[in-house]
Design an enzyme around this catalytic site. Sequence first.
Site, PDB file in Angstrom:
ATOM      1  N   SER A 117      -9.762  46.379  17.602  1.00 38.92           N
ATOM      2  CA  SER A 117     -10.129  45.012  17.903  1.00 38.92           C
ATOM      3  C   SER A 117      -9.501  44.061  16.881  1.00 38.92           C
ATOM      4  CB  SER A 117     -11.648  44.916  17.955  1.00 38.92           C
ATOM      5  OG  SER A 117     -12.008  43.825  18.731  1.00 38.92           O
ATOM      6  N   HIS A 165     -13.581  48.416  25.617  1.00 36.90           N
ATOM      7  CA  HIS A 165     -13.074  47.770  24.400  1.00 36.90           C
ATOM      8  C   HIS A 165     -13.214  48.759  23.251  1.00 36.90           C
ATOM      9  CE1 HIS A 165     -11.836  44.558  21.789  1.00 36.90           C
ATOM     10  NE2 HIS A 165     -12.925  44.643  21.061  1.00 36.90           N
ATOM     11  N   ASP A 213      -9.429  44.729  29.102  1.00 34.77           N
ATOM     12  CA  ASP A 213     -10.162  44.709  27.841  1.00 34.77           C
ATOM     13  C   ASP A 213     -11.346  43.749  27.928  1.00 34.77           C
ATOM     14  OD1 ASP A 213     -10.693  43.499  25.047  1.00 34.77           O
ATOM     15  OD2 ASP A 213      -9.564  45.324  24.621  1.00 34.77           O
TER      16      ASP A 213
END
Length: 477
Positions: free
Chosen positions: A218, A374, A325
Amino acid sequence: PAGTPPALRLRGGRAHARRLQQQQVPAYRERVDGPESFPLDFTAVEGNMNNFMVQIKNLAQSLYPCSAQKLDQDMKLHFLRNVSVTCNDGSPAGYYIKESHGSKRWLIFLEGGWYCFNRQTCDSRYETMRRLMSSTKWPQTRTGTGILSPQPEENPHWWNANMVFIPYCSSDVWSGVTPKTEHSDYAFMGSLIIKEVVNELLLKGLDNAKVLLLAGSSAGGTGALLNVDQVAEQLASQGHTAVQVRGLADSGWFLDNKQYKFTDCLDTISCAPTEAIKRGSRYWGGQVPESCRQAHLGEEWNCFFGYKVYPTLKSPVFVVQWLFDEAQLTVDNIHLTGQPVHEGQWRYIQNLGQELRGTLREVPALFAPACLSHELITRSYWMDIQVKGTSLPRALHCWDRSLQDNTPPMRGCPLHLIDSCPWPHCNPSCPTIRDQLTGQEMSVIQFLKHMGFDVQKMAEQQGMDPRKLLGMLNNGS
């Protein structure tokens, strides 16, 4: 861009426990760099490495009945000796480490967790997510999972590396070099934190490393893209040219696209990606790689977007990116909660997958499943996800092999893995989806119905028999 956004909760439940019981670890996983991992000869046991590892653990536990698990597993917290490099609130930055004496492979992982971009959003983050801005409540140890796991069953290729986890407490996508002063409320020193950690690791054996993998998920994935060349230059400038520095960016390849619905830039979640990063990079004094800065003079914020910074990098980088995502959809104002998705949103989601696929075309080392999720590399189920029949640990192994000197390419060892099917969860190995309201697991068909997907209509548009389309959906073709 980071953290674990809302929407549907995903789990890699599929067969995880069963796999841990059954899985045979193939020989290639053990003998990564010749006998470097242990000063033992494994030849006789390679055929049944799992069984051998179990015996070693049983032996360790009989010698240390109470503490064997602890001895074996956890990464321990160290605060930086250079106390001028801090978290947002001025508390000391630090890192967790589990050393693996005898291994010349080092893995440094950058944690994710969104960011804040002005005084107001940072104040609100400090109230609600303090551990991402301060080290005052960090635990003394952390247990590694996924690619940070010391268990060969969960981490076949990297389990014996020196593991380093750097907690994210700078809120600046790992880019800042700005200390806290009387005039500023917060320090933004993400880039300097990485630099200091690397300096300290040089005293712990990193100077003799063969490979240093700078990984992140991330915001940490974007951070890996922004810092991998800097780390390579840092080591080279101190004479450690034999260390091969590489990057692994997981779920950090964001698009500066148009939102589904435009909103004013009031908080981190609703602010359009470009606007939030423009404001943030100014507020943090964010640094970007020099070659990318030159390519985008005056608009350096461009370098926070993977597809713009990647072509300017010198170090090899492996990109892991879900095609749908959740964090990207969240900042694009697609919130997948409760209500079925209507047609405009559904089209937007499919287009997002197409757009992302386009930006990844030129990335040679890539793992991009068509799932709505994610982050992946630190999930305990990271081995279960496959693209075209290849798992991520296997693809990373192929990449490692391709970067070793004088190693001929291995047959059946693909590096560029991207799903071609067009909608979320058309890959049957995607993590399990749970309905938010009931907690029930959903099949692909149920999920698509929940998303407002009309199988009959879709079949007509494709000129197909609906039963044939259903079959294809179930098989993920």
